[in-house]
Design an enzyme around this catalytic site. Structure first.
Site, mmCIF file in Angstrom:
data_model
loop_
_atom_site.group_PDB
_atom_site.id
_atom_site.type_symbol
_atom_site.label_atom_id
_atom_site.label_comp_id
_atom_site.label_asym_id
_atom_site.label_seq_id
_atom_site.Cartn_x
_atom_site.Cartn_y
_atom_site.Cartn_z
ATOM 1 N N CYS A 69 -17.315 -7.608 -2.098
ATOM 2 C CA CYS A 69 -17.842 -8.542 -3.321
ATOM 3 C C CYS A 69 -18.202 -9.934 -2.695
ATOM 4 O O CYS A 69 -19.072 -10.629 -3.432
ATOM 5 C CB CYS A 69 -16.353 -8.618 -4.018
ATOM 6 N N HIS A 108 -11.125 -11.536 -5.011
ATOM 7 C CA HIS A 108 -12.215 -11.117 -5.438
ATOM 8 C C HIS A 108 -13.052 -12.077 -6.140
ATOM 9 O O HIS A 108 -12.674 -13.273 -6.535
ATOM 10 C CB HIS A 108 -12.071 -10.100 -6.618
ATOM 11 N N ASP A 125 -20.893 -9.439 -12.106
ATOM 12 C CA ASP A 125 -20.176 -9.115 -10.975
ATOM 13 C C ASP A 125 -20.687 -7.793 -10.534
ATOM 14 O O ASP A 125 -20.644 -6.696 -10.734
ATOM 15 C CB ASP A 125 -18.698 -8.725 -11.359
#
Length: 273
Positions: A69, A108, A125
């Site tokens: 991520c 994250h 995302d």
């Protein structure tokens, strides 16, 4: 250094309009998710992935590699800013799979994106990876459902009257709405992203010490767990599982099904007893 847009667009097979519009944001988001796999091979061999833009471009754009991520969303943020979007970098907690009393650290990264001339923000995302990941950005409107290719998401607010409301991404599953990630709107400086990235890569109990490779496809989803289990998920949710018996098969699988060339020093894990 700024990201090389032409190389990036070639990498994700995207040739859309470069104007900073909602249509551009949506199509870029989907193309990135489909174009660059999720993987943690660097962490598995004991390295901390770099978030320097030069290194991100060399790895995710110019090589047969992917990332997790912090890498994906750092690269995507740089691309969006080059195109004229306003981007706020945020960190959050993964809630998927957490026990009711468990509060995980902020490991994250997500993005809040503003489009010129358009009110409100959109949550982007491109680095979540799994079968419930966002294919397109979510309007940051609490309770509004959004469906893309059969995936249903929404954002809900917790502690809305507090000093730092918590935004929760939820995905619709067979058992109803399930929490995926939770974040606040506090702007996160790059120095804090580097710290979170380092913690995620080095903390002894980090789940990323296990080999974890995923690829989202227009025709489904691929998951490689521990280097020993390969799971294909079809668009209708049907799953097939294959056990990987030897290192040669694993390397072939990484190349043929995920488009990855492992870094120097990678040693295929052995099957657990």
């Amino acid at each position: 250094m700024t990201v090389d847009l032409d190389k990036y667009f070639t990498r994700i097979a995207w040739d859309g309009d470069r104007a900073p519009t909602l249509a551009t944001l949506r199509s870029l988001h989907r193309a990135h998710v489909l174009g660059i796999p999720f993987e943690n091979l660097d962490v598995v061999i004991g390295e901390v992935p770099s978030l320097d833009l030069r290194d991100l471009q060399a790895k995710l754009v110019e090589s047969a590699r992917g990332g997790y991520c912090f890498e994906h969303n750092s690269l995507f943020a740089a691309v969006l800013e080059r195109l004229g979007f306003a981007v706020r970098r945020l960190t959050g907690r993964v809630r998927a799979g957490a026990r009711p009393w468990e509060e995980r650290p902020r490991t994250h990264m997500v993005l809040a994106v503003e489009i010129p001339g358009v009110p409100g923000r959109y949550l982007a995302d491109v680095g979540y990876g799994n079968t419930g990941a966002l294919l397109e950005p979510l309007p940051m409107v609490p309770g509004q459902e959004h469906e893309t290719a059969g995936r249903r998401h929404r954002l809900v607010l917790e502690e809305a009257d507090g000093p730092a409301p918590i935004w929760v991404v939820q995905v619709r599953g067979s058992g109803g709405w399930q929490d995926q990630t939770a974040f606040t709107m506090d702007r996160v400086p790059v120095a804090d992203l580097v710290l979170g990235n380092w913690f995620t890569a080095t903390y002894p109990r980090s789940p990323f010490h296990r080999l974890y490779v995923q690829r989202t496809l227009a025709t489904g989803h691929h998951l490689l767990l521990d280097g020993t289990t390969f799971v294909r998920t079809a668009p209708d949710g049907t799953r097939s599982v294959r056990e990987i018996e030897n290192p040669g098969d694993l390397r072939d699988l990484l190349h043929t099904e995920f488009g990855l060339t492992p870094p120097a020093g990678f040693r295929p894990p052995t099957r657990r007893a």
